[in-house]
Design a protein around this motif. Structure first.
Motif, PDB file in Angstrom:
ATOM      1  N   ILE A 133     -12.502 -13.066   1.952  1.00 14.52           N
ATOM      2  CA  ILE A 133     -12.157 -14.201   2.802  1.00 14.52           C
ATOM      3  C   ILE A 133     -11.635 -13.716   4.145  1.00 14.52           C
ATOM      4  O   ILE A 133     -10.851 -12.770   4.217  1.00 14.52           O
ATOM      5  N   THR A 134     -12.053 -14.364   5.226  1.00 15.94           N
ATOM      6  CA  THR A 134     -11.463 -14.064   6.526  1.00 15.94           C
ATOM      7  C   THR A 134     -10.187 -14.899   6.687  1.00 15.94           C
ATOM      8  O   THR A 134     -10.121 -16.040   6.224  1.00 15.94           O
ATOM      9  N   PRO A 135      -9.156 -14.343   7.303  1.00 11.12           N
ATOM     10  CA  PRO A 135      -7.907 -15.079   7.474  1.00 11.12           C
ATOM     11  C   PRO A 135      -8.115 -16.427   8.165  1.00 11.12           C
ATOM     12  O   PRO A 135      -8.696 -16.506   9.243  1.00 11.12           O
ATOM     13  N   GLY A 136      -7.663 -17.483   7.515  1.00 11.12           N
ATOM     14  CA  GLY A 136      -7.813 -18.839   8.013  1.00 11.12           C
ATOM     15  C   GLY A 136      -8.828 -19.650   7.240  1.00 11.12           C
ATOM     16  O   GLY A 136      -8.748 -20.876   7.200  1.00 11.12           O
ATOM     17  N   ALA A 137      -9.807 -18.976   6.605  1.00 11.34           N
ATOM     18  CA  ALA A 137     -10.782 -19.677   5.775  1.00 11.34           C
ATOM     19  C   ALA A 137     -10.171 -19.971   4.406  1.00 11.34           C
ATOM     20  O   ALA A 137      -9.130 -19.414   4.032  1.00 11.34           O
ATOM     21  N   ARG A 138     -10.826 -20.861   3.664  1.00  9.95           N
ATOM     22  CA  ARG A 138     -10.288 -21.257   2.367  1.00  9.95           C
ATOM     23  C   ARG A 138     -10.302 -20.090   1.385  1.00  9.95           C
ATOM     24  O   ARG A 138     -11.313 -19.419   1.200  1.00  9.95           O
ATOM     25  N   GLY A 139      -9.167 -19.846   0.755  1.00  8.35           N
ATOM     26  CA  GLY A 139      -9.047 -18.764  -0.213  1.00  8.35           C
ATOM     27  C   GLY A 139      -7.963 -17.783   0.192  1.00  8.35           C
ATOM     28  O   GLY A 139      -7.188 -18.027   1.124  1.00  8.35           O
ATOM     29  N   ASN A 140      -7.908 -16.662  -0.508  1.00  9.56           N
ATOM     30  CA  ASN A 140      -6.918 -15.622  -0.232  1.00  9.56           C
ATOM     31  C   ASN A 140      -7.531 -14.517   0.620  1.00  9.56           C
ATOM     32  O   ASN A 140      -8.430 -13.809   0.173  1.00  9.56           O
ATOM     33  N   ALA A 141      -7.059 -14.370   1.845  1.00  5.19           N
ATOM     34  CA  ALA A 141      -7.482 -13.270   2.700  1.00  5.19           C
ATOM     35  C   ALA A 141      -6.579 -12.069   2.420  1.00  5.19           C
ATOM     36  O   ALA A 141      -5.352 -12.200   2.409  1.00  5.19           O
ATOM     37  N   ILE A 142      -7.189 -10.921   2.184  1.00  7.88           N
ATOM     38  CA  ILE A 142      -6.446  -9.719   1.811  1.00  7.88           C
ATOM     39  C   ILE A 142      -6.331  -8.787   3.009  1.00  7.88           C
ATOM     40  O   ILE A 142      -7.331  -8.345   3.582  1.00  7.88           O
ATOM     41  N   VAL A 143      -5.086  -8.495   3.398  1.00 11.69           N
ATOM     42  CA  VAL A 143      -4.796  -7.601   4.518  1.00 11.69           C
ATOM     43  C   VAL A 143      -3.841  -6.524   4.030  1.00 11.69           C
ATOM     44  O   VAL A 143      -2.880  -6.814   3.318  1.00 11.69           O
ATOM     45  N   LEU A 144      -4.130  -5.286   4.401  1.00 12.71           N
ATOM     46  CA  LEU A 144      -3.256  -4.197   3.983  1.00 12.71           C
ATOM     47  C   LEU A 144      -3.001  -3.230   5.111  1.00 12.71           C
ATOM     48  O   LEU A 144      -3.738  -3.190   6.104  1.00 12.71           O
ATOM     49  N   GLY A 145      -1.943  -2.467   4.958  1.00  7.09           N
ATOM     50  CA  GLY A 145      -1.609  -1.452   5.954  1.00  7.09           C
ATOM     51  C   GLY A 145      -0.691  -0.424   5.338  1.00  7.09           C
ATOM     52  O   GLY A 145       0.016  -0.691   4.360  1.00  7.09           O
ATOM     53  N   HIS A 146      -0.715   0.769   5.892  1.00  8.85           N
ATOM     54  CA  HIS A 146       0.175   1.824   5.415  1.00  8.85           C
ATOM     55  C   HIS A 146       1.621   1.496   5.766  1.00  8.85           C
ATOM     56  O   HIS A 146       1.908   0.919   6.819  1.00  8.85           O
ATOM     57  N   VAL A 147       2.529   1.876   4.867  1.00 14.44           N
ATOM     58  CA  VAL A 147       3.951   1.739   5.167  1.00 14.44           C
ATOM     59  C   VAL A 147       4.420   2.942   5.972  1.00 14.44           C
ATOM     60  O   VAL A 147       5.317   2.843   6.811  1.00 14.44           O
ATOM     61  N   ASP A 148       3.817   4.114   5.723  1.00 11.28           N
ATOM     62  CA  ASP A 148       4.100   5.309   6.503  1.00 11.28           C
ATOM     63  C   ASP A 148       2.962   6.309   6.311  1.00 11.28           C
ATOM     64  O   ASP A 148       2.082   6.112   5.477  1.00 11.28           O
ATOM     65  N   THR A 149       2.980   7.334   7.124  1.00 10.60           N
ATOM     66  CA  THR A 149       2.036   8.439   7.006  1.00 10.60           C
ATOM     67  C   THR A 149       2.822   9.721   7.240  1.00 10.60           C
ATOM     68  O   THR A 149       4.053   9.698   7.387  1.00 10.60           O
ATOM     69  N   MET A 150       2.133  10.838   7.306  1.00 13.63           N
ATOM     70  CA  MET A 150       2.812  12.106   7.577  1.00 13.63           C
ATOM     71  C   MET A 150       3.494  12.088   8.936  1.00 13.63           C
ATOM     72  O   MET A 150       4.409  12.869   9.195  1.00 13.63           O
ATOM     73  N   MET A 151       3.061  11.197   9.814  1.00 16.63           N
ATOM     74  CA  MET A 151       3.625  11.140  11.163  1.00 16.63           C
ATOM     75  C   MET A 151       4.825  10.217  11.268  1.00 16.63           C
ATOM     76  O   MET A 151       5.447  10.126  12.330  1.00 16.63           O
TER      77      MET A 151
END
Length: 237
Positions: A133-151
């Protein structure tokens, strides 16, 4: 790195994730997301691990979570008055409370059926499941991101400090902005993740923001929990 091409499917109905050879439906895709997206690894070079990060007040839901319909169930009918937008590729995410302002990259399943994650070399980058699903369309849009990296801390470092009522704005390819309100922020152990609740069908437009959190395991160089933000689309202003 390149942005994915704009989707050609303008249907507002929730598309079905790809089928596997075993013929299972959406829960298999959800499991792939669980294994690939949520268990974001952090190959940190220090023995002490990362510094403490903001976390939700409660590590578990205080009340039993409702079970949403699976993909094998009949498609739910829309709720009266629920705002829904046409399908359009997300370009940028902004979360004013935690000062997030980051571009998107589209993510797909790899050859083994595991959802790929954003490149760790870019700390200010969010990913979205472009076959869903794209954000805003009907359903659950899934978005993720790192909390941290080596940097150091990454795009979703402060995700656990969000509170109900905080807003998330997503700029889209068609020039519109999908604005969501946070309903809850919760942490779940990775070995007991509520995939039905997070990925199941909904009758309105919702958003899930996901990253790692909780205790950092120095042996596995990974976090033991996932932080999930549950949010719903606000009516246009």
């Amino acid at each position: 790195m390149r942005d994915p091409a704009p989707p050609t499917d303008t249907s507002e109905q929730q598309p079905e994730p790809r089928r596997t050879s075993a013929g299972k439906l959406m829960l298999i895709a959800a499991t792939a997301v669980l294994l690939g997206v949520l268990m974001i690894k952090h190959d940190l070079s220090t023995d002490s691990g990362p510094p403490p990060q903001p976390m939700p007040a409660a590590a578990q839901p205080s009340t039993p979570a409702p079970v949403v319909p699976s993909a094998s169930s009949a498609s739910p009918s829309p709720e009266q008055g629920s705002p829904v937008m046409k399908r359009s590729q997300p370009l940028r995410i902004k979360i004013p409370r935690i000062k997030v302002d980051a571009p998107f990259i589209g993510l797909s399943l790899d050859a083994s059926g595991v959802l790929q994650v954003p490149p760790p070399a870019d700390r200010n980058l969010a990913g979205w499941y472009q076959d869903g699903i794209t954000p805003g369309a009907r359903g659950n849009a899934i978005v993720l991101g790192h909390v941290d990296t080596m940097m150091g801390p990454a795009v979703f470092w402060g995700l656990g400090s969000l509170k109900p009522g905080d807003t998330v704005e997503i700029e889209r390819f068609d020039g519109s902005v999908a604005k969501f309100a946070v309903d809850s922020v919760e942490a779940f152990p990775k070995d007991d993740f509520p995939d039905e609740r997070v990925y199941g069908k909904t009758t309105d437009a919702q958003l899930r923001l996901i990253t790692c959190g909780g205790v950092y395991d120095k042996k596995s160089k990974d976090y033991k929990d996932n932080v999930v933000v549950f949010a719903h689309l606000l009516p246009p202003t």
